[in-house]
Enzyme design. Sequence first.
Site, PDB file in Angstrom:
ATOM      1  N   HIS A   1       1.494   5.306  -2.066  1.00  0.00           N
ATOM      2  CA  HIS A   1       0.868   6.596  -3.004  1.00  0.00           C
ATOM      3  C   HIS A   1       2.088   7.254  -3.661  1.00  0.00           C
ATOM      4  CE1 HIS A   1      -3.227   6.293  -1.236  1.00  0.00           C
ATOM      5  NE2 HIS A   1      -2.656   6.020  -0.331  1.00  0.00           N
TER       6      HIS A   1
ATOM      7  N   ASP B   1       2.061   3.246   3.246  1.00  0.00           N
ATOM      8  CA  ASP B   1       1.009   4.306   3.122  1.00  0.00           C
ATOM      9  C   ASP B   1       1.855   5.461   2.572  1.00  0.00           C
ATOM     10  OD1 ASP B   1      -1.470   5.158   2.519  1.00  0.00           O
ATOM     11  OD2 ASP B   1      -2.059   5.335   4.529  1.00  0.00           O
ATOM     12  N   ASN B   2       1.494   6.745   3.296  1.00  0.00           N
ATOM     13  CA  ASN B   2       2.024   7.823   2.536  1.00  0.00           C
ATOM     14  C   ASN B   2       3.391   8.193   2.819  1.00  0.00           C
ATOM     15  OD1 ASN B   2      -1.081   8.269   3.008  1.00  0.00           O
ATOM     16  ND2 ASN B   2      -0.400   9.425   1.208  1.00  0.00           N
TER      17      ASN B   2
ATOM     18  N   HIS C   1       0.779  -1.274   0.069  1.00  0.00           N
ATOM     19  CA  HIS C   1       0.115  -0.060   0.089  1.00  0.00           C
ATOM     20  C   HIS C   1       0.820   1.096   0.106  1.00  0.00           C
ATOM     21  CE1 HIS C   1      -3.891   1.980   1.415  1.00  0.00           C
ATOM     22  NE2 HIS C   1      -3.043   3.001   1.226  1.00  0.00           N
TER      23      HIS C   1
ATOM     24  N   LYS D   1       1.680  10.993  -4.914  1.00  0.00           N
ATOM     25  CA  LYS D   1       1.786  11.887  -3.787  1.00  0.00           C
ATOM     26  C   LYS D   1       3.202  12.174  -3.265  1.00  0.00           C
ATOM     27  CE  LYS D   1      -3.153  11.327  -2.473  1.00  0.00           C
ATOM     28  NZ  LYS D   1      -3.863   9.783  -2.610  1.00  0.00           N
TER      29      LYS D   1
ATOM     30  N   HIS E   1      -9.842   1.842   0.528  1.00  0.00           N
ATOM     31  CA  HIS E   1      -9.608   2.649   1.818  1.00  0.00           C
ATOM     32  C   HIS E   1     -10.672   2.803   2.669  1.00  0.00           C
ATOM     33  CE1 HIS E   1      -5.738   4.038  -0.592  1.00  0.00           C
ATOM     34  NE2 HIS E   1      -5.470   4.539   0.438  1.00  0.00           N
TER      35      HIS E   1
ATOM     36  N   GLU F   1     -11.213   5.305   7.465  1.00  0.00           N
ATOM     37  CA  GLU F   1      -9.954   6.080   8.068  1.00  0.00           C
ATOM     38  C   GLU F   1     -10.423   6.985   8.904  1.00  0.00           C
ATOM     39  OE1 GLU F   1      -7.389   7.336   4.779  1.00  0.00           O
ATOM     40  OE2 GLU F   1      -5.944   8.132   5.904  1.00  0.00           O
TER      41      GLU F   1
END
Length: 405
Positions: A70, A315-316, A68, A73, A216, A219
């Site tokens: 991104h 994730d991010n 997972h 971004k 997603h 959250e």
Amino acid sequence: MKAMATQLVPDVAIPCSLAEGLRGFVGECHSDCLVGTLLLKGDRIGGLIRGDSTSATKLLFPAPVESHAHLDKCHTIDRMQFTGGDLSAALEAQRADKDNWTEEDLRTRATRGLTEASSAGCKAIRSHVDWGQESSAPLAWSVFLEMAQDTKLHLQLAALTGIDQLADPAFASKVSKQIPSGHALGSFVLNHTRTREGILNAFKTAADRGLALDFHVDETTDPSSNGLEIIADIALETGHKGPILCGHAVSLASQPDEVRKRIIDKLARAGIFIVSLPTTNLYLQGRAGSVPAARGITPINELRDMGVQVVIGTDNVRDAFCPVGRHDPVRALELAVLASHLDPPLDLWLPAITTTAGDAIGLSSPSLQDAPLSEFRIADASDLSILVSGAAHRPATTLLKELTR
Ligand SMILES: [Zn+2]
């Protein structure tokens, strides 16, 4: 046919859970690993036998899988006027940054992310790509599909749509036709108005096109958000084939005991994978009062105890959703140990960033017996605590070169 010569590598540790129940893997139990002499048959793993020493100098473990991320971004925080906030503040800041997403910008930042994942030993990475308002693919989608052809890593994409958008069958159909086989249909589910219709359409479209699903979902720490149970119900109703991966599932931890157990039971029966994403959740959730307050975190232990396959992802990375980090699943596991009270032995949790993470995105993980070395990594470590604490590692294929020195 000539028999393949067997080579011996002394003092190797293998995570106990990996070797459990396999014939031909015998050693001394040390912490969370089995220690012995590794047998190699050519470039494949032949087994483990007892050696002279009970302490290992090398740890063999499956290549991590980043399930997972991104990449569209990542690495944008340094050009934003963003001073923190909750999920909606992060969404707003990231939306403003999209004006900078030219082909060159996307390639540069995604390459940086992929390089980090490679250095972290990953064999594969799934990246979400914001789809936007139109049914036609965003620029990042075509750029990353091209990059997927060129990169040594297995790069898999998930189209990140809004679940209300997918409630429109024409939109769902148009999007899905732009997702090549082997990539995933994804959606953001958080207190939308047409959640059930959207999820039903997501399942139908994914089944028609043979795509994996990736949500997603929930959250938030607010228990009134329960998209997860709708996903589980529809998975059970439809008997959907193919991996379903749900990220975050944060409000699950805020549900009353009986509701939480009911949802988890459905997730287990539906074979849904849950990916916990501690970095972004720890950064964005629980900002209403003073810090430290209760943070949003996936209830990993309870999920696993009730039979749900749990995965941990990054994730991010250095964006409005999480201003620090790098694409490194081992680092995500280290944080999850602290944030979610994942207790030793750590061999129980290693699959969450390796083999189970691979299963969750539809990749097969070979059994240890007879597996090619290229599927593994070698760390300068004698047990998993040292690996998870940041030990250096390299592709296990380097063992062959080290043997001929
Ligand atoms: Zn995400």
